[in-house]
Design a protein around this motif. Sequence first.
Motif, short mmCIF file in Angstrom:
data_model
loop_
_atom_site.label_atom_id
_atom_site.label_comp_id
_atom_site.label_asym_id
_atom_site.label_seq_id
_atom_site.Cartn_x
_atom_site.Cartn_y
_atom_site.Cartn_z
N ALA A 58 4.99 40.26 -25.41
CA ALA A 58 4.93 39.51 -24.16
C ALA A 58 6.26 39.65 -23.41
O ALA A 58 7.29 39.38 -23.93
CB ALA A 58 4.61 38.08 -24.43
N LEU A 59 6.43 39.99 -22.62
CA LEU A 59 7.53 40.14 -21.68
C LEU A 59 7.18 39.36 -20.34
O LEU A 59 6.18 39.02 -20.14
CB LEU A 59 7.78 41.63 -21.36
CG LEU A 59 8.23 42.51 -22.51
CD1 LEU A 59 8.41 43.91 -22.10
CD2 LEU A 59 9.41 41.99 -23.24
N GLY A 64 -6.63 47.28 -16.69
CA GLY A 64 -6.05 46.37 -17.68
C GLY A 64 -4.73 45.78 -17.24
O GLY A 64 -4.36 45.82 -16.06
N PHE A 65 -3.99 45.26 -18.22
CA PHE A 65 -2.77 44.50 -17.97
C PHE A 65 -1.60 45.11 -18.74
O PHE A 65 -1.16 44.57 -19.75
CB PHE A 65 -2.97 43.04 -18.36
CG PHE A 65 -4.02 42.34 -17.56
CD1 PHE A 65 -3.71 41.70 -16.37
CD2 PHE A 65 -5.35 42.32 -17.99
CE1 PHE A 65 -4.67 41.06 -15.62
CE2 PHE A 65 -6.33 41.68 -17.26
CZ PHE A 65 -5.99 41.04 -16.06
N PRO A 66 -1.07 46.25 -18.28
CA PRO A 66 0.02 46.90 -19.00
C PRO A 66 1.37 46.25 -18.74
O PRO A 66 1.61 45.68 -17.67
CB PRO A 66 -0.02 48.33 -18.45
CG PRO A 66 -0.51 48.16 -17.04
CD PRO A 66 -1.51 47.03 -17.10
N LEU A 67 2.26 46.35 -19.73
CA LEU A 67 3.67 45.99 -19.59
C LEU A 67 3.86 44.62 -18.97
O LEU A 67 4.61 44.43 -18.00
CB LEU A 67 4.40 47.07 -18.77
CG LEU A 67 4.38 48.48 -19.39
CD1 LEU A 67 5.01 49.48 -18.45
CD2 LEU A 67 5.07 48.49 -20.75
N THR A 68 3.17 43.63 -19.55
CA THR A 68 3.30 42.26 -19.06
C THR A 68 4.74 41.79 -19.20
O THR A 68 5.39 41.99 -20.22
CB THR A 68 2.37 41.34 -19.87
OG1 THR A 68 1.02 41.77 -19.66
CG2 THR A 68 2.52 39.89 -19.44
N GLY A 69 5.23 41.13 -18.16
CA GLY A 69 6.60 40.66 -18.15
C GLY A 69 7.54 41.62 -17.46
O GLY A 69 8.63 41.25 -17.03
N LEU A 70 7.14 42.88 -17.34
CA LEU A 70 7.92 43.88 -16.61
C LEU A 70 7.26 44.18 -15.26
O LEU A 70 7.89 44.06 -14.21
CB LEU A 70 8.05 45.16 -17.44
CG LEU A 70 8.78 46.32 -16.76
CD1 LEU A 70 10.22 45.93 -16.46
CD2 LEU A 70 8.74 47.56 -17.64
N LEU A 71 5.97 44.51 -15.32
CA LEU A 71 5.21 44.71 -14.09
C LEU A 71 4.66 43.37 -13.60
O LEU A 71 4.81 42.35 -14.27
CB LEU A 71 4.08 45.71 -14.33
CG LEU A 71 4.48 47.08 -14.89
CD1 LEU A 71 3.25 47.96 -15.06
CD2 LEU A 71 5.50 47.76 -13.99
N SER A 72 4.01 43.38 -12.46
CA SER A 72 3.40 42.15 -11.95
C SER A 72 2.27 41.71 -12.87
O SER A 72 1.76 42.49 -13.67
CB SER A 72 2.85 42.38 -10.53
OG SER A 72 1.85 43.39 -10.54
#
Length: 357
Positions: A16-17, A230-238
Amino acid sequence: MRALLLASALLLSAPALGPAPAMAQAPDTPPTAAAAEQGFRVINRTGQPATALHAVRSGRPDWGNNLLPRPLPDDAGYRLRPNPQAGCRFDLRLVLQDGREAVARNQEICAQRDVTLDAGMVAAAGSIVRPSPEQPTAPQALPRPGVRAATGTGFLVAGERVMTNRHVVDGCDRVLVRGPDGRNHAAVPPARTDARLDLALLTVPGLSGPVLAFRQDPPVRRGEGVVAYGFPLTGLLSSDAKLTRGEVNGLAGLRDNPDQIQISAPVQPGNSGGPLLDMQGNVVGVVVSKLNAQAVAGRTGDIAQNINFAVKGERAAAFLRAAGVSPAAARSNGTDRSAADVGEIAERATVFIRCEK
């Protein structure tokens, strides 16, 4: 061999980012039978003028733009003509002159041509009023601060049932699923899983909405266009969902894995478990991994580029049937849609998954 596979394929769970209007509008007067023949009308019976009207497809997390060119008086109506692709279910909101809101969710506008928002539906700004019959109001499950978390993607395959990858939910103390409406729901353990396919089926009480259909025929071919959602790189991207487009490159996975296909649609950690759709909006796979370019470069001296994998749609559908779920099925023999249209189909059924450990 298992060590080599793990070194060469990178699983895609992650630590989680706003769109164009879906409406054409025209001002109208109080309800008449003739006024219901085209589009549908939102009728203000709140006891005061409305300064803004919002109408979006049910499940969309934001309200979009104000559709009123001028205030709507009490006991007057405003006609909306949705685009054909927008479907039949809408969430509606009037913002009143005193700042309060009247909200009606999940309205079936194809059958109900007049939707009245009255004084009994008014609450303070930001309140959620009159939930749909399928989604009664319940306390929202909230993420817990200070815990280790990883994230992934899933999609609705039946009422309260979500498909994702096994590695997304493996070893979790709690699994939260954020639906298309932005509300969090806690999945109920245990999940039904298949270690070989790396698939999981979650039960998520209170989560409902449109489901994605699995492609029934014709067989998938190399070179077909596909969309990963999908939901890539959560916490880095929107925090909103991401769409990438590519092609089917191969009809088997790493080391001839017959359960997977190879794709060029770019995917990142967090895409795991998300739907892979053909250009008619039907599921042809479940995103599962990407080639570990660093590991391959260490072995071959060459950097592999954009090599990604998805579990075949027919394998995923068979897994669902074995778990007692009859997946929706559709034929992909019509005209291809745009990637944006396919994304809108995916948006209504794709969910964000948070694994707390």
